[in-house]
Every structure is written in C-alpha cells, then in structure tokens.
Design a protein around this motif. Structure first.
Motif, PDB file in Angstrom:
ATOM      1  N   HIS A   1      -0.564 -39.537 -29.134  1.00 39.38           N
ATOM      2  CA  HIS A   1      -0.530 -38.202 -29.741  1.00 39.38           C
ATOM      3  C   HIS A   1       0.581 -37.384 -29.096  1.00 39.38           C
ATOM      4  N   ARG A   2       0.784 -36.178 -29.597  1.00 40.37           N
ATOM      5  CA  ARG A   2       1.944 -35.379 -29.213  1.00 40.37           C
ATOM      6  C   ARG A   2       1.893 -34.876 -27.775  1.00 40.37           C
ATOM      7  N   ARG A   3       0.747 -34.951 -27.121  1.00 36.41           N
ATOM      8  CA  ARG A   3       0.695 -34.531 -25.719  1.00 36.41           C
ATOM      9  C   ARG A   3       1.224 -35.599 -24.770  1.00 36.41           C
ATOM     10  N   ILE A   4       1.496 -36.802 -25.308  1.00 33.48           N
ATOM     11  CA  ILE A   4       2.173 -37.849 -24.528  1.00 33.48           C
ATOM     12  C   ILE A   4       3.662 -37.702 -24.777  1.00 33.48           C
ATOM     13  N   GLU A   5       4.451 -37.539 -23.722  1.00 34.91           N
ATOM     14  CA  GLU A   5       5.859 -37.175 -23.866  1.00 34.91           C
ATOM     15  C   GLU A   5       6.618 -38.123 -24.788  1.00 34.91           C
TER      16      GLU A   5
ATOM     17  N   TRP B   1       5.634 -39.733 -27.200  1.00 37.52           N
ATOM     18  CA  TRP B   1       5.105 -39.704 -28.571  1.00 37.52           C
ATOM     19  C   TRP B   1       5.026 -38.279 -29.110  1.00 37.52           C
ATOM     20  N   LYS B   2       5.685 -37.323 -28.479  1.00 39.20           N
ATOM     21  CA  LYS B   2       5.506 -35.918 -28.857  1.00 39.20           C
ATOM     22  C   LYS B   2       5.981 -35.636 -30.283  1.00 39.20           C
ATOM     23  N   TYR B   3       6.935 -36.432 -30.787  1.00 38.93           N
ATOM     24  CA  TYR B   3       7.425 -36.220 -32.150  1.00 38.93           C
ATOM     25  C   TYR B   3       6.742 -37.131 -33.176  1.00 38.93           C
TER      26      TYR B   3
ATOM     27  N   ASP C   1       3.059 -38.224 -33.675  1.00 35.34           N
ATOM     28  CA  ASP C   1       1.637 -38.113 -33.338  1.00 35.34           C
ATOM     29  C   ASP C   1       0.847 -39.013 -34.296  1.00 35.34           C
TER      30      ASP C   1
ATOM     31  N   ARG D   1      -2.191 -39.916 -34.180  1.00 32.84           N
ATOM     32  CA  ARG D   1      -3.532 -39.416 -34.506  1.00 32.84           C
ATOM     33  C   ARG D   1      -3.492 -38.546 -35.761  1.00 32.84           C
TER      34      ARG D   1
END
Length: 440
Positions: free
Chosen positions: A48-52, A54-56, A58, A60
């Motif tokens: 998800h976007r809170r993982i650096e 994967w921030k763009y 997401d 989920r």
C-alpha cells in the motif's frame, strides 16, 4: 503489541492456497519454502501507499484482492491461446508458451535444441526433486510481499541453461497467455542461467486470448549471467485493458558481463514491473531502457534497482512515458554504489510526455553513493508536446493526430533504439504503432 486482523480477502486467499497446494509442484524443501513464502505474504499483505517503494502503486486500492489460481488449461483454452500467439507471432525465434500459468509443449518449439542449450518446464524440475536447482529457482525476497506470493503459488515456468561458450543465434521467446477463461490468477516463475562466454537474446510477451478479462498475471524471472556473457532482453506487455500484471526480475552479473534490457508496456489496467540488477563481477555493464504508452485509466509502474557492488562497472538507464487521458505512469529508479565499488559509472534519465490535463506521471530517480571515486548522475523531466512543432507540422498539411504520432515516435525512439536486434526493434516499433493507431 500490534495485532493484525486477517480480512475476509486474506482468509479467502489462505483457503485458496490450502486448496491449491496439491496442484503445486515440488515436495519436501520446496513445499516448506512455499509455506514460508505464503506466511511472509500473509504477514505483509497487499502493498500500500504507506510503503515507500509502493507509494504510487497502492495495490490495496487498485487490485484489492488476489484472485483464485487459474485451472489447468483445457483444449478450448489452448485453442484460444494458439490464436493469440499466432496473431502476435515473431519470426525467427524459439517460442516457449505458458498458458494460464502452465507450460504448453504443443504450442512451443521444444525440439531439436541447439548444442549447449537446455530447456525444461519448471514443474518437471520440481517434481524430479533437483534440490539445488529448485532452491535457486525459489530463492525469494520475503520482504517483498508480491515476490513472496509468487514463490508460494508458482505453478510452472521454464528453466533455461546455456552451457559455457554457447552463443545462440536464435532468440528465445517466452509467451505468457491468458486463455480467456473465468477471471483468475496465473503464477509463473522462470530461471535463466548463462554460463561463461555465452550469449542469448530473450523476449517475453504478455498476451490475452479472445474473451480474456480481469485476469491477474504474477510472474517472476531469475537470471544469472556468467563471466564474459551477454544477455539481450526485450519485454512486451500487451495484456487486456482490464488485466493486472505484477512481475519481477532479479538479475546477477558476473565479471565483464553485459545485460541490455528494454521493456514496453502498452496493455493492462494495472501493471508493476520490479527489476533488481546486481553487478557482482568487476567490469560488468548494464543498460536498462523502457517505455510506457498508456491511456484511459491505465496505471503502469516501472521500478528499477541497480546495485553496484564491485568496482569498474557501468550502468545506463533511459525511460520514456507517454501518458494520455487519465492514465498514471510511475518510474522509480534507484542506483546504489557500495563502498568498495570505486570507478563506478552510472547515469539515469527519465522523461514523461503528458497528452492530457488529467494525465499523471510520477518520476522518482535516486542515487545512493557510498564510494568517492565515481561518475554518477540522474535527471527527470515532465512536459507536453511542443506546440510550435505541432503548428509547424499542421501548417504543412498533416492532421493533428498524425503530427502528434510523429512527435511521440521521435520521443520514445531513443529508448527503442537501444534494442540490439534489428528484427526485435521493428517488433517494438510495430507495438508502439498499434498503440498510436488505436489512440487515433
């Protein structure tokens, strides 16, 4: 204490893994590795976007769930796959076809192998209990949830070995086909090992059979390039407009090895390609190049990580994105230079062309340098078509769409020109032209 509650989607996938285990090849250690990989995925869940990293992208929000494993292809599925392969056939290659995640020998050029070339289905290798080879094929990064999931669920793939001193004139072509059955997930993993003083061209294509909709492709490729060897790699993603393609590749280079890779993404609803390249031998050379051609509501993410672990290595990255309508292109490129990697020469450049006010491009080039005697640089630009050039071309009688197409071809041409093979360069150009014609 942090407590992670398993969602209904998580429980459904866990049940699907339990059901699928009897279908998955490999027993003993491989079965244990699969279980550990799936447990790693369960702990992490969809990124998800809170993982650096994967921030763009997401997953989920974009993908939401992992679909059940695709069934083994029947005669009807193989027929639809054969039609798709024929439609996108490339002349002069040795074709290796995977349909719904299963190797299809009747659709593949599997006989009369060149001396020094070995090709086997992954399922055959795993069922034969070849522990050392199986362990290499299933070496997983359990910190990356999608790579871990691929390791847990992979049903088939190809294992390719090229013996020392063998240079193959005929390219190898791995074709991934979704047959058009009910929406499902395909998990494949392939292993390519190049011995010393070898050379080969590998092409990968992702296609959809007639009627294939909303499927998911989860693919993994592990490559080991020996000393003084060369691999040219071309990757073409033409999935259906509502498909998901989450793929990864891990490449390790020996001394004085050369890796040239080009990727073109024009299909799929959501795609993410993760490439990790490690320069493990001195004097190795890496060229990574790519193009995103996307429109509608497509989302295409290319994430590259080049690790300079030893001295005297060079890398070049060229990436281009053409984004129309409400599409979203992502490029993340990271170059790391380790403390011992003196005399590194690394450069990276990414450019995005926005054809619509609603289009979006996120470019994130990064350098991490821990050595002091290096030559490194990176850059990123985003812009629109040059209005003065468009006016000039239209004033000479060209329709607007045709004028735009010529400028777009020139924009992506620098990346496409890095393809070493003239024939494969023409294939990439034809793929880009199909996208341009469909846009018109």
């Amino acid at each position: 204490m942090n407590v992670v509650a398993k969602t209904e989607t998580g429980r459904a996938l866990g049940d699907a893994f339990a059901v699928a285990r009897d279908r998955l090849p490999g027993k003993g250690k491989i079965a244990d590795q699969r279980r550990e990989a799936f447990e790693a995925y369960e702990r992490l869940g969809l990124p998800h976007r809170r993982i650096e990293d994967w921030k763009y992208t997401d997953l989920r929000a974009l993908m939401r769930e992992v679909l059940p494993l695709a069934p083994a292809p029947d005669a009807a599925a193989l027929g639809r796959a054969a039609a798709a392969v024929k439609l996108r056939a490339i002349d002069g290659v040795r074709r290796l076809v995977l349909v719904d995640g299963a190797f299809a020998p009747d659709l593949s050029d599997f006989g009369n192998l060149d001396k020094g070339l070995s090709i086997r289905p992954l399922r055959e290798v795993l069922d034969a209990g070849e522990d050392a080879l199986s362990a290499q094929a299933f070496a997983s990064d359990t910190s990356n949830p999608m790579i871990a999931l691929n390791g847990a669920m992979a049903t088939d793939g190809v294992v390719i070995d090229i013996a020392n001193g063998t240079v193959l004139a005929q390219p190898l072509h791995i074709v991934h086909v979704a047959s058009g059955a009910a929406p499902a997930a395909m998990f494949t993993r392939s292993l390519l090992r190049l011995g010393r003083d070898t050379g080969v061209t590998l092409v990968e294509s992702y296609l959809a059979g007639e009627g294939a909709k909303a499927y998911q492709t989860h693919d993994g490729l592990i490559v080991a390039i020996g000393d003084d060897a060369r691999l040219d790699h071309v990757r073409l993603v033409e999935d259906s407009v509502d498909a998901f393609n989450i793929s990864s590749a891990t490449v390790t280079l020996g001394a004085h090895a050369h890796f040239n890779t080009f990727g073109l993404t024009s299909g799929g609803h959501v795609s993410r390609y993760q490439l990790t390249v490690t320069c493990a031998g001195e004097g190795s050379n890496v060229e990574t190049n790519g193009v995103n051609l996307i429109n509608g509501k497509q989302h295409a993410d290319t994430t590259l990580f080049v690790d300079h672990a030893v001295p005297h290595c060079a890398s070049r990255e060229i990436f281009r994105a053409v984004v129309d309508d409400r599409a979203h292109s992502v490029f993340q490129g990271r170059i790391i230079v380790r403390p011992d990697a003196q005399k590194t020469d690394a450069k990276m450049m990414t450019r995005a062309l926005l054809l619509s006010d609603d289009a979006e491009a996120d470019n994130k080039p990064e350098l991490e340098i821990f050595a002091d005697d290096v030559t490194c640089g990176h850059g990123a630009t985003t812009g629109a078509l040059d209005e003065s050039l468009l006016f000039y071309m239209r004033a000479r009688g060209l329709p607007e769409k045709e004028a735009q197409a010529l400028l777009i071809q020139a924009f992506v041409g620098e990346a496409i020109e890095t393809i070493a093979s003239d024939a494969l360069r023409e294939v990439a150009i034809a793929t880009a032209q199909r996208w341009l014609q469909a846009r018109a």
